[in-house]
Each structure stands twice: as C-alpha cells, then as structure tokens.
Design a protein around this motif. Structure first.
Motif, mmCIF file in Angstrom:
data_model
loop_
_atom_site.group_PDB
_atom_site.id
_atom_site.type_symbol
_atom_site.label_atom_id
_atom_site.label_comp_id
_atom_site.label_asym_id
_atom_site.label_seq_id
_atom_site.Cartn_x
_atom_site.Cartn_y
_atom_site.Cartn_z
ATOM 1 N N TYR A 121 19.921 44.130 22.008
ATOM 2 C CA TYR A 121 19.376 42.801 21.748
ATOM 3 C C TYR A 121 17.937 42.648 22.228
ATOM 4 O O TYR A 121 17.362 41.563 22.089
ATOM 5 N N SER A 153 23.041 38.161 23.945
ATOM 6 C CA SER A 153 22.535 37.639 22.679
ATOM 7 C C SER A 153 22.703 36.130 22.574
ATOM 8 O O SER A 153 21.725 35.391 22.440
ATOM 9 N N GLN A 154 23.938 35.670 22.646
ATOM 10 C CA GLN A 154 24.197 34.252 22.413
ATOM 11 C C GLN A 154 23.723 33.369 23.563
ATOM 12 O O GLN A 154 23.495 32.179 23.359
ATOM 13 N N ASP A 207 19.167 33.813 23.125
ATOM 14 C CA ASP A 207 18.842 32.532 22.506
ATOM 15 C C ASP A 207 17.846 31.761 23.360
ATOM 16 O O ASP A 207 16.929 31.121 22.827
ATOM 17 N N GLN A 240 14.401 33.160 22.885
ATOM 18 C CA GLN A 240 13.846 32.854 21.567
ATOM 19 C C GLN A 240 13.286 31.436 21.503
ATOM 20 O O GLN A 240 12.223 31.217 20.898
ATOM 21 N N HIS A 241 13.966 30.486 22.131
ATOM 22 C CA HIS A 241 13.548 29.086 22.035
ATOM 23 C C HIS A 241 12.746 28.617 23.243
ATOM 24 O O HIS A 241 12.145 27.532 23.187
ATOM 25 N N TRP A 265 20.396 24.375 24.689
ATOM 26 C CA TRP A 265 21.143 25.593 24.362
ATOM 27 C C TRP A 265 22.568 25.257 23.926
ATOM 28 O O TRP A 265 23.087 25.832 22.955
ATOM 29 N N ARG A 274 22.549 23.999 20.340
ATOM 30 C CA ARG A 274 22.391 25.076 19.359
ATOM 31 C C ARG A 274 23.662 25.911 19.246
ATOM 32 O O ARG A 274 24.015 26.381 18.160
ATOM 33 N N LEU A 275 24.345 26.103 20.374
ATOM 34 C CA LEU A 275 25.552 26.913 20.366
ATOM 35 C C LEU A 275 26.686 26.228 19.622
ATOM 36 O O LEU A 275 27.544 26.902 19.038
ATOM 37 N N LYS A 288 26.318 26.204 13.692
ATOM 38 C CA LYS A 288 25.715 27.378 13.070
ATOM 39 C C LYS A 288 25.261 27.003 11.658
ATOM 40 O O LYS A 288 25.833 26.112 11.020
ATOM 41 N N THR A 297 32.503 28.610 20.247
ATOM 42 C CA THR A 297 31.689 27.985 21.296
ATOM 43 C C THR A 297 32.387 27.969 22.651
ATOM 44 O O THR A 297 31.780 28.330 23.668
#
Length: 640
Positions: free
Chosen positions: A73, A109-110, A114, A117-118, A135, A138-139, A142, A163
């Motif tokens: 990742y 990753s999740q 994440d 990335q944000h 977070w 967003r989780l 999808k 989730t």
C-alpha cells in the motif's frame, strides 16, 4: 537434455521453470512441461519443498511476511509503516494467514492509507476530532459505478457493509498498543494515543440481526426445494452417463442416438484407452460428453455430501480416503465415521456416516481409484493459508491430461450452478433460485434441530465454538413460543361460553355477509352492530351511527340545499308538521357537514405534541445508603 546435456536424473526444477517461461512456449509445450514436472516429482527427484505443481505459479506464491503485506500500500510515513509491521509481526503467531492479510489491508490501506490520502503530512496516531470524524464518514460509504439502461454510467454512494469490522480492527490496534505500552514502555510507549473509536461505534447488533433475518429467509426458501434439487442432480448424472456409454459403445465415425439426441462419434481418438469422450450433435457442435458426465457426477456428489454432513466447502475439498474410519461401540458394533480435518475453528470432529452417505462416498472412492486400486495421493494448495499441504488421497480429485488434480472450488460452484439451472427452480419473485455451498450447511442444521436433535449436539456436529452460532444458523420458530401461545389460546377458549365456538351454518354465514352488504349507503356506511335492526326507520341523515365518507361531502351539501328548498315550500303552503320534520333533518345534515369539515382540517393541520410542564418531570436521586427515590419537580417524594 538436448540443449545442456545430462540425463533425466540431472533435471532440476529451474530447468522446467526456464522452459515454461520461454517466450516461444505455446499451450501444448506448457502442458507438456507441467506434465513432465508432475512425473519427475512423483519419482522423488525434486526436494521436499518443491511446489506440488507448476500450474498457477503466479497465484500460488505462498505466504509473504508482514512487511511485504504492508508495503503493498506504499505508506509515506515510515515510522507508522514500521509500527504497523511490528504490530502484525507481534500478532502473527495467534492469527491464521488469511486474517493476517485482511488485517494488514484494514490497518495499512483502509485506515492509515486513507488518512495519508486525505490529510497529507499526517504522522501521529493522536488524531484530531475532525480528522477521525471525517475518516469515519468516508469509511461508512463507498462509491459504486452503475450502468444505466441508456448506456450512461453514474456514480452513487452506498453503505459499506464491512465498516464495523474495520472499526473494531482499528480500535483493537489502539487498545493493544496501550496495553503493550504498560508491559514494554521502551518499545510501544511513544505510540500510545487516545482511541478515536468508542465501543458503541463498533456495535454490530443491528448488522447481525439483519444478516440473521436474511439468512433465515434464504434457508426457508431453499429447504422445501432441496428434494427437487436432489432429484435433478441424480437425473442429470444418469442422463450424462447414458450419453457417454452410448458414445463408447458406438463404432468410431458412426452416428448414434442417446436419450432422443443424435450424435456422430469422431473418426479417430488419441486417447490411450481408445475411447472417445467428445462427439458432434445434430447441429454439428462439439459436445464433450466426458466432461459433462464428470461435472454432473461431482455436482451430484457435492449436493449429497453437503446435505448429509453440513460441512464447509473447504472441508469438503480436504476430505481424503483417510477421513473414513471405523469405531467400535461398547456393544461390539462397528460404525463408520467421517473425520473432518480442522478448518475454520481448528477443531477436529467426527461425523456418523449414514447409509445414504456411505453410498455416495463409495461411488466417489470407486471413481478416483487408479489402476492399482489405490486413491492417488496428490498435493493441495490451501488458498486461505497460502501453503501446499502434504500429498493426501483426496476424494475430490480428477485426472486432467494424465495428471491427478484437486477439483477447484470454482469448478464445484459452477457444477452446482449448472444443476440449479437445469432444475428450473425459482424463488418467490420468479427469479432463478441460487444455492451457495454454505446454504446446505444452514439447511442441515435447521433440519436436524427441527427433527429433534438437541442444539448442543448440533453444535458438536457443525464444529461451532459457541452454541449461539449454531442457533444463529437455524431458521425455525422456537417450540417454546409456539406451545405457550397454543396454551394461551386454549385457556382463553375455556373461559368463554361454549356456544360461541359452535360450527356456523351456511345460512348463518350468508346472513352475516348480507349484514355488511346492507350497511352500504349512498353517503357512507351504517355503523350499527351485527344482529341489530335499524331503530331510526332508515332516516339515515338524522342517524348518529351513519359513517359519512369524506368523498360524499358534495352529495351531503346537495341534500342540505334540497332540505332548505323543501322547508321554504312547506312554509309557503302552511305545512307546519312538514316544516318541523324537515328542520330536524336539516340540523342533522348541517352537523354532519361540520363534522366532515372538522375532519378535513385535522388532516391538513400539523400535529402539536406539546411541551412537558415542570410538574411532569421527575429526577432520580441516590442517597448515601444506596437507596433510590424519585422526586417530582415540586420536591415531593413519589416513591422510594
């Protein structure tokens, strides 16, 4: 040997891998290299750690380390990357590889991927409130791309089913670090941070309840049609075998008929036994009757074994000739048992082999025996653990290109789907009913408990670690609730007069129905009770039990205006008695119109729920002795 010299015993695994990866190798060469590898491996020429086969070498690379799992990742924060790797390494001994891989995806990753990335530049587990809230948002959803009927593709947001699992993994990550920080502060102390997820956010009660209802509905739909599916599987196997036997009996190049279908056998065959397996049908299409018979047989065997044992599909694929054992009872009787290898819960268990199951296992063993009468021992790759198991005489195997191979899980599912398609079984909406291998497990447990098997025995047979899991598989209404409800109805019937429960005659029933027909009026319905006569001499406008329909308001207004005209006429003519009677009807009509208008206003007006007064409030206090009292707003003690 021609290129490098040497003898057969000098060939190593690398020679075959180099030939397999050569740019000029075609499908036939690849098949030959893999077959040569299987023969040399069976001779014991390769070391013990050599792979079982050269098939799917890219997809069967084996287990990788936690560092390699996390590095998939490409995390930018090196300290957090190292922390996640250390955490996975610490937990690796207590986890199976499949969950370890999933846990690395959730954390690297999740979760952290994440966040990077944000929130570029983030480098601490101490997350601000707004960062953790974003977070979680967003989780929770999808983005899914769906194609419309006009060909356009739109993106929509859907709830993410996994989730709660991700939240629980992240919460456990923080909790474990906090606990380890107390034991090894020099290693984990600097990473301890407030947990961004509370316990309530990890609740899966509603999710489990919805999943339970959905699973129960699947079981209730599939349990009644299981006998029909069994009959179709048996019929397809007999028909496929009849076509293949007809092909073998027909001379090469001849035309033959089987089950009303016309086929043409090939003019020659390259098989060692001289028996063809493919033919041309009346339309000239090639039909591989041998493959059709094999798939029909394994679909039948899969359905029979799963419905008689309730085992998982991975346990089905790991059944071997060694799984069939015998046990001598204290009475001296010998009973056959089926030994299920540890799988999901790492619990080995034994199942009693019924006569029906014994017939199926006997047919499977007879089919997979080789020329020596033994079941070939073949290696099997565990897709979950990513390891090669030791060669075993697996029952679910077949021969492909002179090589014995385990039957893939996808092949089992496809064979099952072919049988379902041939059965034509549909659900309540008319759509084809879909069976998954795990559906047979739920059906087995439900049927066993429904027929009197104690739940704790069903738990042992199913291999569940908790009896609640076993009860979650059952789709039956509890017998205690049914019996209690029946007893309640019986007690209520005993308290009521016996004549109320006598059989109703046809004339009485018709009279009962006619009563409701006679209640229908132009303005609505008559509200008088059954068995009573009209006491107002059918003066319906005046009757207080007349239920006026809202849609009949114009008719009632017309009646009111007509009454006013008739009253005016009676006053002109001097009919005083008529004036008095019509005035009573007019007052009743106006009252009913006002009632209709009031009902209309109530329907349109908002409902005011009101504000509670202080006198309606109450507080609960606890004294030093532990006693509790409820005190009203005025200070009066209500109860203690």
């Amino acid at each position: 040997m021609a290129a490098f010299g040497g003898k057969v015993q000098d060939i190593v695994v690398g020679d075959l891998l180099m030939r397999l990866q050569a740019p000029n190798s075609d499908t036939r060469t690849t098949r030959g290299v893999r077959l040569a590898y299987a023969w040399l491996r069976d001779r014991g020429q390769f070391p013990a750690d050599a792979p079982g086969t050269l098939r799917h070498t890219k997809n069967r690379s084996g287990q990788v380390s936690p560092a390699e799992l996390v590095d998939r990742y490409h995390l930018r924060c090196q300290p957090i990357r190292d922390l996640i790797v250390d955490y996975l390494t610490e937990r690796q001994p207590t986890l199976d590889y499949n969950y370890l891989k999933r846990l690395s995806s959730m954390l690297a990753s999740q979760f952290w991927g994440d966040l990077e990335q944000h929130h570029p530049g983030i480098n601490s587990l101490h997350l601000p409130t707004e960062t953790s809230a974003a977070w979680k948002a967003r989780l929770a959803t999808k983005t899914v791309r769906k194609k419309q009927r006009d060909g356009t593709i739109i993106e929509i947001s859907e709830p993410r089913s996994g989730t709660p699992a991700v939240k629980m993994a992240v919460r456990a990550f923080y909790l474990d670090i906090a606990q380890w920080a107390l034991e090894e502060p020099e290693r984990w102390g600097r990473w301890a941070a407030p947990i961004p997820i509370n316990e309530a956010e990890c609740s899966v009660k509603k999710l489990v309840s919805r999943q339970k209802s959905k699973s129960d509905q699947r079981t209730r739909e599939r349990l009644p049609v299981l006998p029909a599916l069994v009959r179709v599987a048996d019929r397809r196997l007999k028909e496929a075998k009849a076509r293949l036997d007809a092909l073998h009996a027909a001379p090469l190049g001849s035309t033959f008929t089987a089950l009303g279908e016309t086929f043409t056998s090939p003019k020659a065959t390259s098989r060692a036994d001289g028996q063809p397996v493919a033919a041309r049908d009346a339309r000239g299409r090639r039909r591989d009757l041998g493959t059709e018979e094999k798939r029909a047989f394994w679909a039948w065997a899969t359905i029979e074994i799963l419905r008689h044992t309730g085992i998982r599909i991975e346990e089905l694929r790991e059944l071997s000739h060694h799984s069939i054992i015998s046990y001598r009872l204290p009475s001296g009787e010998i009973v056959p048992l089926l030994q299920i290898a540890p799988s999901k819960t790492d619990q080995e268990r034994l199942l009693l082999i019924s006569p029906e199951l014994a017939d199926v296992l006997s047919a499977v063993i007879s089919r997979v025996r080789d020329a020596t009468g033994a079941v070939p021992a073949i290696p099997n790759y565990d897709q979950h653990e990513r390891i090669w198991n030791a060669p075993m005489p697996l029952l679910f195997q077949w021969t492909v290109g002179h090589e014995s191979r385990p039957i893939a899980e996808m092949t089992i599912r496809e064979s099952l789907n072919e049988t379902l398609e041939a059965s034509g079984i549909t659900d309540n909406s008319g759509e084809p009913l879909v069976f998954q291998p795990h559906d047979f497990r739920r059906i087995f447990i439900t049927d066993a408990i429904l027929n009197g098997l104690p739940p704790h025995i069903a738990q042992v047979i199913a291999g569940h670690g908790n009896i609640n899991t076993t009860m979650g598989y059952t789709a039956i209404y509890t017998a205690e609730a049914i019996e209690a409800h029946r007893a309640f109805i019986a007690r209520r019937r005993n308290l009521r007069p016996a004549e109320e429960y006598r059989a109703v005659t046809p004339d009485e029933w018709q009279e009962f129905l006619a009563h409701f027909e006679r209640r229908k009026l132009a303005l609505g319905e008559c509200g008088r009770a059954y068995g009573t006569d009209c006491i107002h001499e059918h003066a319906c406008v005046r009757c207080p039990v007349l239920i006026v329909d809202l849609h009949e308001k114009p008719r009632l207004v017309e009646i009111r205006e007509n009454l006013k005209d008739r009253i005016a006429e009676a006053e002109r003519e001097g009919w005083l008695g008529e004036v008095e009677g019509l005035s009573v009807s007019l007052a009743a009509a106006e009252e009913k119109i006002s009632q209709l208008e009031s009902r209309e206003e109530k329907k349109k007006a908002p409902v005011f729920l009101g504000i509670p007064h202080l006198g309606e409030l109450a507080v609960r206090t606890v004294d030093a002795r532990g006693g509790a009292a409820v005190i009203s707003a005025e200070g009066n003690e209500a109860s203690a």
